[in-house]
Design a protein around this motif. Structure first.
Motif, PDB file in Angstrom:
ATOM      1  N   MET A  34       0.869  -1.185   0.000  1.00  0.00           N
ATOM      2  CA  MET A  34       0.000   0.000   0.000  1.00  0.00           C
ATOM      3  C   MET A  34       0.900   1.228   0.000  1.00  0.00           C
ATOM      4  O   MET A  34       1.778   1.364   0.843  1.00  0.00           O
ATOM      5  N   LEU A  35       0.687   2.129  -0.950  1.00  0.00           N
ATOM      6  CA  LEU A  35       1.520   3.318  -1.055  1.00  0.00           C
ATOM      7  C   LEU A  35       0.836   4.561  -0.516  1.00  0.00           C
ATOM      8  O   LEU A  35       1.478   5.596  -0.336  1.00  0.00           O
ATOM      9  N   MET A  36      -0.466   4.486  -0.299  1.00  0.00           N
ATOM     10  CA  MET A  36      -1.227   5.613   0.241  1.00  0.00           C
ATOM     11  C   MET A  36      -2.533   5.092   0.789  1.00  0.00           C
ATOM     12  O   MET A  36      -2.866   3.918   0.605  1.00  0.00           O
ATOM     13  N   ASP A  37      -3.255   5.944   1.480  1.00  0.00           N
ATOM     14  CA  ASP A  37      -4.588   5.567   1.913  1.00  0.00           C
ATOM     15  C   ASP A  37      -5.462   5.291   0.692  1.00  0.00           C
ATOM     16  O   ASP A  37      -5.285   5.922  -0.362  1.00  0.00           O
ATOM     17  N   PRO A  38      -6.394   4.352   0.799  1.00  0.00           N
ATOM     18  CA  PRO A  38      -7.246   4.027  -0.358  1.00  0.00           C
ATOM     19  C   PRO A  38      -7.935   5.269  -0.900  1.00  0.00           C
ATOM     20  O   PRO A  38      -8.570   6.015  -0.144  1.00  0.00           O
ATOM     21  N   PRO A  39      -7.802   5.552  -2.196  1.00  0.00           N
ATOM     22  CA  PRO A  39      -8.471   6.727  -2.777  1.00  0.00           C
ATOM     23  C   PRO A  39      -9.974   6.513  -2.884  1.00  0.00           C
ATOM     24  O   PRO A  39     -10.458   5.374  -2.876  1.00  0.00           O
ATOM     25  N   LYS A  40     -10.694   7.617  -2.997  1.00  0.00           N
ATOM     26  CA  LYS A  40     -12.141   7.524  -3.173  1.00  0.00           C
ATOM     27  C   LYS A  40     -12.485   6.963  -4.546  1.00  0.00           C
ATOM     28  O   LYS A  40     -13.457   6.220  -4.697  1.00  0.00           O
ATOM     29  N   ARG A  41     -11.701   7.346  -5.541  1.00  0.00           N
ATOM     30  CA  ARG A  41     -11.896   6.823  -6.896  1.00  0.00           C
ATOM     31  C   ARG A  41     -10.575   6.238  -7.378  1.00  0.00           C
ATOM     32  O   ARG A  41      -9.506   6.812  -7.144  1.00  0.00           O
ATOM     33  N   ALA A  42     -10.637   5.112  -8.073  1.00  0.00           N
ATOM     34  CA  ALA A  42      -9.413   4.473  -8.553  1.00  0.00           C
ATOM     35  C   ALA A  42      -9.695   3.703  -9.836  1.00  0.00           C
ATOM     36  O   ALA A  42     -10.833   3.313 -10.121  1.00  0.00           O
ATOM     37  N   VAL A  43      -8.633   3.492 -10.593  1.00  0.00           N
ATOM     38  CA  VAL A  43      -8.663   2.670 -11.800  1.00  0.00           C
ATOM     39  C   VAL A  43      -7.809   1.440 -11.533  1.00  0.00           C
ATOM     40  O   VAL A  43      -6.726   1.543 -10.949  1.00  0.00           O
ATOM     41  N   ARG A  44      -8.307   0.299 -11.932  1.00  0.00           N
ATOM     42  CA  ARG A  44      -7.585  -0.956 -11.681  1.00  0.00           C
ATOM     43  C   ARG A  44      -6.970  -1.484 -12.977  1.00  0.00           C
ATOM     44  O   ARG A  44      -7.677  -1.735 -13.962  1.00  0.00           O
ATOM     45  N   LEU A  45      -5.647  -1.645 -12.960  1.00  0.00           N
ATOM     46  CA  LEU A  45      -4.910  -2.217 -14.080  1.00  0.00           C
ATOM     47  C   LEU A  45      -4.461  -3.617 -13.700  1.00  0.00           C
ATOM     48  O   LEU A  45      -4.001  -3.844 -12.569  1.00  0.00           O
ATOM     49  N   ALA A  46      -4.571  -4.564 -14.639  1.00  0.00           N
ATOM     50  CA  ALA A  46      -4.100  -5.934 -14.413  1.00  0.00           C
ATOM     51  C   ALA A  46      -3.110  -6.288 -15.516  1.00  0.00           C
ATOM     52  O   ALA A  46      -3.470  -6.320 -16.694  1.00  0.00           O
ATOM     53  N   PHE A  47      -1.865  -6.524 -15.131  1.00  0.00           N
ATOM     54  CA  PHE A  47      -0.817  -6.898 -16.081  1.00  0.00           C
ATOM     55  C   PHE A  47      -0.622  -8.404 -16.043  1.00  0.00           C
ATOM     56  O   PHE A  47      -0.506  -9.002 -14.965  1.00  0.00           O
ATOM     57  N   VAL A  48      -0.588  -9.029 -17.232  1.00  0.00           N
ATOM     58  CA  VAL A  48      -0.330 -10.463 -17.344  1.00  0.00           C
ATOM     59  C   VAL A  48       0.929 -10.670 -18.168  1.00  0.00           C
ATOM     60  O   VAL A  48       1.451  -9.752 -18.792  1.00  0.00           O
TER      61      VAL A  48
END
Length: 343
Positions: A34-48
């Motif tokens: 965890m690099l910061m407190d959870p943001p209110k809005r976020a985008v999730r990227l999944a790298f394979v």
């Protein structure tokens, strides 16, 4: 001709049979952070990792947990390790597995099986196998991915950075390969091979991601030169790096505010059907990117989700490491403990 040094070529088979653990996990970061407190809005990227049909004649079976993980991502990014062609031109090499190829139908069915929507997928074509079926096969691959509605990066014609809108964020992707299996003149003007071109665009993106095809195969820890390149990319404004080519899982490193996943292994097998078990461990690297006004584009958290590719007749079965049973689970968990320091 390829650009591999002789020592690399001579070590390929020994390292394939027994992937190297030479290195120290203490030099790297935990599997999740965890690099910061959870943001209110976020985008999730999944790298394979690397995607190929070398060891698959039909689409894989996929554990529902993996399918749900990929389906929940706003964008999935991977490496298209095989040309997408109807009929391979390098017939003998394709049969032997030295030249890669997969059909458009296989790719479409495989993506559906693992829960990746094509409109949410970005594939890099900057890799050493992209000309395995010649220039015609390269052109056919580009056309096939366009028909499937899959966005591509790593093409010279698209420039060094390709912006992709992901929800409220503009994310730039820069893909390049350090390795090639064919003459340089085939790559020139078609595929990006220059890491120096990776810079933050003047008109700006919220986050710049690099997708390099780098390092040496079947080594769990990156070489000194690879780590130096990661530091240079971080200094050029790259905030997230997810690498390919090693065909085994490699560690994560934090370089100031930049997160580096050096290698995610194979997502669908690019090696032989009887690949030794350490090379069957892959990783899905999930990153949450803040979309809040005050931390826009900052990485809020990351987690590597390890899985294993098990043989199932003419195809593979993707299973989370936690869902394995018996001796294989212990072996896989032991290998991961050797690569990643405890959280």
């Amino acid at each position: 001709m390829s650009n591999y040094p002789l020592s690399y070529k001579l070590s390929w088979l020994p390292r394939f049979l027994k992937p190297s653990l030479a290195g120290d996990a203490r030099d790297f970061a935990p599997m999740a952070g965890m690099l910061m407190d959870p943001p209110k809005r976020a985008v999730r990227l999944a790298f394979v990792g690397d995607i190929s049909a070398v060891a698959n004649r039909s689409a894989p079976d996929c554990d529902r947990e993996i399918k749900a993980l990929l389906g929940a991502a706003d964008l999935v990014i991977g490496n298209c390790e095989s040309p997408v062609v109807d009929r391979p031109s390098a017939v003998l090499g394709t049969r032997l597995g030295t030249h890669h190829a997969m059909s458009e139908l296989f790719l479409a069915e495989a993506l559906a099986a693992v829960g990746i929507a094509r409109e949410k997928l970005v594939l890099s074509l900057a890799n050493n196998h992209v000309f395995d079926q010649g220039v015609a096969g390269f052109d056919e691959t580009v056309a096939a991915l366009q028909r499937l509605g899959i966005r591509t990066v790593g093409l010279a014609a698209n420039g060094p950075v390709v912006p992709v809108q992901v929800g409220p964020l503009d994310i730039g992707f820069a893909a390049f390969t350090l390795w090639r299996n064919a003459d340089e003149n085939l790559f020139a003007g078609r595929v990006s091979m220059d890491s120096d071109e990776v810079r933050r665009r003047r008109d700006g993106v919220d986050l710049l991601c690099a997708v390099p095809h780098w390092d040496w195969e079947f080594r769990h820890f990156p070489r000194t030169e690879t780590r130096a390149l990661a530091r240079r990319l971080a200094g050029q404004g790259v905030g997230l790096i997810a690498g390919h080519h090693a065909h085994v899982v490699q560690p994560v490193e934090r370089i100031d505010g930049t997160i580096v996943a050096y290698g995610l292994g194979d997502f669908l097998s690019t090696a032989f059907a009887c690949q030794p078990w350490p090379g069957r461990i892959g990783g899905i690297f999930v990153v949450e990117v803040s979309a809040d006004a005050d931390t826009r584009g900052a990485i809020a958290s990351y987690r590597l989700h390890p899985f294993m590719r098990l043989r199932a007749g003419d195809h593979e079965r993707l299973v989370p490491v936690e869902a394995l049973v018996g001796q294989m689970r212990g072996k896989a968990q032991g290998r991961l403990r050797a690569i990643f320091p405890a959280s």
